[in-house]
Design a protein around this motif. Structure first.
Motif, PDB file in Angstrom:
ATOM      1  N   SER A   1     -27.863 -31.406 -31.263  1.00  6.95           N
ATOM      2  CA  SER A   1     -27.782 -30.742 -30.235  1.00  6.95           C
ATOM      3  C   SER A   1     -27.990 -29.169 -30.303  1.00  6.95           C
ATOM      4  CB  SER A   1     -26.655 -30.948 -29.156  1.00  6.95           C
ATOM      5  OG  SER A   1     -26.940 -30.117 -27.988  1.00  6.95           O
TER       6      SER A   1
ATOM      7  N   SER B   1     -22.771 -32.339 -25.535  1.00  8.96           N
ATOM      8  CA  SER B   1     -23.546 -32.414 -26.866  1.00  8.96           C
ATOM      9  C   SER B   1     -24.373 -33.813 -26.639  1.00  8.96           C
ATOM     10  CB  SER B   1     -22.617 -32.718 -28.240  1.00  8.96           C
ATOM     11  OG  SER B   1     -21.973 -31.653 -28.403  1.00  8.96           O
TER      12      SER B   1
ATOM     13  N   GLY C   1     -27.084 -32.434 -23.930  1.00  9.33           N
ATOM     14  CA  GLY C   1     -28.069 -31.819 -24.530  1.00  9.33           C
ATOM     15  C   GLY C   1     -29.143 -32.295 -25.317  1.00  9.33           C
ATOM     16  N   LEU C   2     -28.433 -33.244 -26.278  1.00  9.75           N
ATOM     17  CA  LEU C   2     -29.664 -33.980 -27.235  1.00  9.75           C
ATOM     18  C   LEU C   2     -30.716 -34.667 -26.274  1.00  9.75           C
ATOM     19  CD1 LEU C   2     -30.439 -33.987 -29.995  1.00  9.75           C
ATOM     20  CD2 LEU C   2     -29.104 -35.991 -30.401  1.00  9.75           C
TER      21      LEU C   2
ATOM     22  N   THR D   1     -33.155 -32.296 -24.667  1.00  9.95           N
ATOM     23  CA  THR D   1     -34.033 -31.604 -25.812  1.00  9.95           C
ATOM     24  C   THR D   1     -35.095 -32.593 -26.228  1.00  9.95           C
ATOM     25  OG1 THR D   1     -32.081 -30.365 -26.656  1.00  9.95           O
ATOM     26  CG2 THR D   1     -34.228 -30.131 -27.939  1.00  9.95           C
TER      27      THR D   1
ATOM     28  N   HIS E   1     -29.587 -27.265 -21.198  1.00 13.41           N
ATOM     29  CA  HIS E   1     -29.144 -27.067 -22.559  1.00 13.41           C
ATOM     30  C   HIS E   1     -28.854 -25.860 -23.293  1.00 13.41           C
ATOM     31  CE1 HIS E   1     -30.090 -27.583 -27.056  1.00 13.41           C
ATOM     32  NE2 HIS E   1     -29.379 -28.458 -26.731  1.00 13.41           N
TER      33      HIS E   1
ATOM     34  N   THR F   1     -25.768 -24.687 -25.527  1.00 13.30           N
ATOM     35  CA  THR F   1     -26.136 -23.858 -26.865  1.00 13.30           C
ATOM     36  C   THR F   1     -25.436 -22.499 -26.698  1.00 13.30           C
ATOM     37  OG1 THR F   1     -28.161 -25.202 -26.889  1.00 13.30           O
ATOM     38  CG2 THR F   1     -27.579 -23.410 -28.516  1.00 13.30           C
TER      39      THR F   1
END
Length: 465
Positions: A50, A190, A193-194, A197, A314, A318
């Motif tokens: 992530s 995490s 977030g992945l 993305t 996201h 980050t």
């Protein structure tokens, strides 16, 4: 036998720390473990993947327009493997440092080990100072880049406000990350977030293929050395996200299991970055040279707006990843790192956000700033210093003999390990820092002359009357 004993000590220490947190069978504890308090191999994998691919996903097509399709693909594969190698070196040095300290009965309860402390414990204060300066400066600008990306992305949904104003707004939003105590607490973030993305990457790929090539599309890259090395250093930056490796490892119950996590995370990330960058470059070609954000060229649809919103969330995550190590450093400096009060730590952390906010307003150059940070900071922080530190740490015969983690057998022992490290140092010093620094600084200065510092709306199209 020695390594087995060490492994038991490390794992036992972590388990002991966790047992002190309360009744593991209570509803609160189960909820915390599910969403909030992670430390498994899977948590570390999601954190690495992530954190590695965020806003840079949107600038890789821009890099492909500078490099050309073939070089873009080769550099992604090459720097992906090199980044995985140096992340492995960092993990080896962390376990070595932690093991030595725990043999001395050092207690790490309520203390997060950081990269500069590993360097200090293994190599002394000069290495500590170099690691601290490079790491903190990189993470500072890494956080700046997330803020710039937030403003750049939201503008393509709502252009009633200029990008500078959006930077003010998202700076305030990202400041709320001060309330997230440590990397343990990014478990659900995490994972989400992945997923976000991944959606964005496949949106870019599919939308570009459906859109097709624009009329008269040209793929003339590479045309200039400056652009070529600028694009290459953006990819160096892409796979240099392991400045937070030590903090992620420290959040694991058994950090010695980290060894291959970054490599497998990188392999997954490549399944996102290669198709998306290739497809967008295929569709828009040289037009990307003046459009560093891939969203700017795709027609507005519900799918695009969804991708933008997901990337905004996201980027908030980050931002927290990049800023949390800076929070730890500041807490240690002012002496509140080991306090258990989340509110006290959060209030102490707030001053860290102010310079990040300010720098994002001064240098809003989404795209070119990635390459500059990559060449001048990432090159040393996560490539050169870890490789050199590993070589110096295990230079004495006694250190090699008593090493907790020995070199992989397929490399040919210590000689192969040193050869790999020497190659990384020379390559990144000459190509990444040397040529990359020259090219990215020229490009960055060109952006300053063209748009000026504090520009209100970088690369914004003129509004229709």
């Amino acid at each position: 036998m020695a390594s087995e004993k060490v492994e038991t000590v490390v794992a036992g220490n972590y388990l002991e720390m966790e047992r002190e947190e309360g009744d593991p069978k209570s509803a609160r504890s189960r909820f915390s473990r599910l969403f909030w308090h992670g430390g498994s191999v899977y948590d570390a994998w999601f954190s690495c993947a992530s954190n590695q691919v965020a806003q840079v996903l949107l600038t890789l097509p821009y890099s492909f327009s500078q490099l050309g399709m073939l070089s873009g693909i080769i550099f992604q594969l090459f720097y992906g493997l090199m980044g995985s190698w140096t992340a492995y070196l960092i993990s080896v040095l962390y376990v070595e440092y932690r093991t030595r300290k725990e043999r001395e009965k050092v207690d790490f309860r309520n203390h997060v080990i950081q990269w500069f402390e590993v360097l200090d414990g293994l190599l002394g204060k000069h290495w500590r100072n170099a690691g601290l300066i490079f790491n903190c400066t990189f993470l500072l600008f890494g956080s700046v880049i997330q803020l710039i990306a937030c403003a750049s992305n939201i503008y393509y949904i709502n252009d009633n406000l200029d990008k500078r104003t959006w930077t003010y707004i998202f700076g305030a939003c990202c400041a709320t990350t001060v309330f997230i105590p440590s990397f343990h607490n990014y478990r659900i973030w995490s994972f989400l977030g992945l997923m976000m993305t991944s959606y964005t990457a496949w949106y870019l790929t599919i939308a570009s293929l459906i859109h097709g090539q624009i009329e008269g599309v040209k793929h003339s890259g590479p045309t200039k050395m400056v652009l070529y090395f600028t694009g290459a250093t953006n990819i160096l930056y892409t796979f240099g996200g392991h400045a937070v490796t030590v903090e992620i490892m420290h959040a694991m119950w058994k950090p010695q299991k980290f060894k291959l996590i970054y490599l497998t995370a990188t392999l997954y990330v490549l399944t996102l970055t290669l198709p998306s960058a290739s497809a967008v470059y295929w569709a828009f070609g040289d037009k990307l040279l003046t459009h560093s954000n891939a969203f700017s060229l795709l027609p507005r649809t519900g799918f695009r707006d969804t991708a933008i919103v997901l990337m905004l969330i996201h980027q908030f995550i980050t931002f927290g990843f990049a800023c949390t190590p800076l929070y730890f450093v500041w807490e240690k400096f002012v002496g509140v790192h080991e306090t258990k009060s989340v509110l006290k730590r959060a209030l102490t952390r707030l001053p860290v956000v102010i310079p990040i906010w300010f720098l994002a307003i001064i240098f809003p150059f989404f795209g070119p700033i990635n390459s500059t940070v990559g060449s001048l900071l990432v090159s040393f922080t996560v490539y050169i210093i870890p490789a050199l530190a590993h070589m110096v740490t295990f230079a004495p015969a006694a250190a090699r003999e008593n090493a907790v983690e020995r070199p992989p057998s397929f490399l040919g022992g210590w000689a192969g390990m040193y050869s790999m490290n020497a190659f990384v140092v020379v390559w990144v010093l000459v190509i990444g820092f040397g040529f990359g620094g020259w090219a990215s600084m020229l490009n960055f200065i060109h952006q300053v002359y063209t748009f000026g510092l504090f520009t209100k709306c970088y690369q914004c199209p003129p509004k229709k009357a």
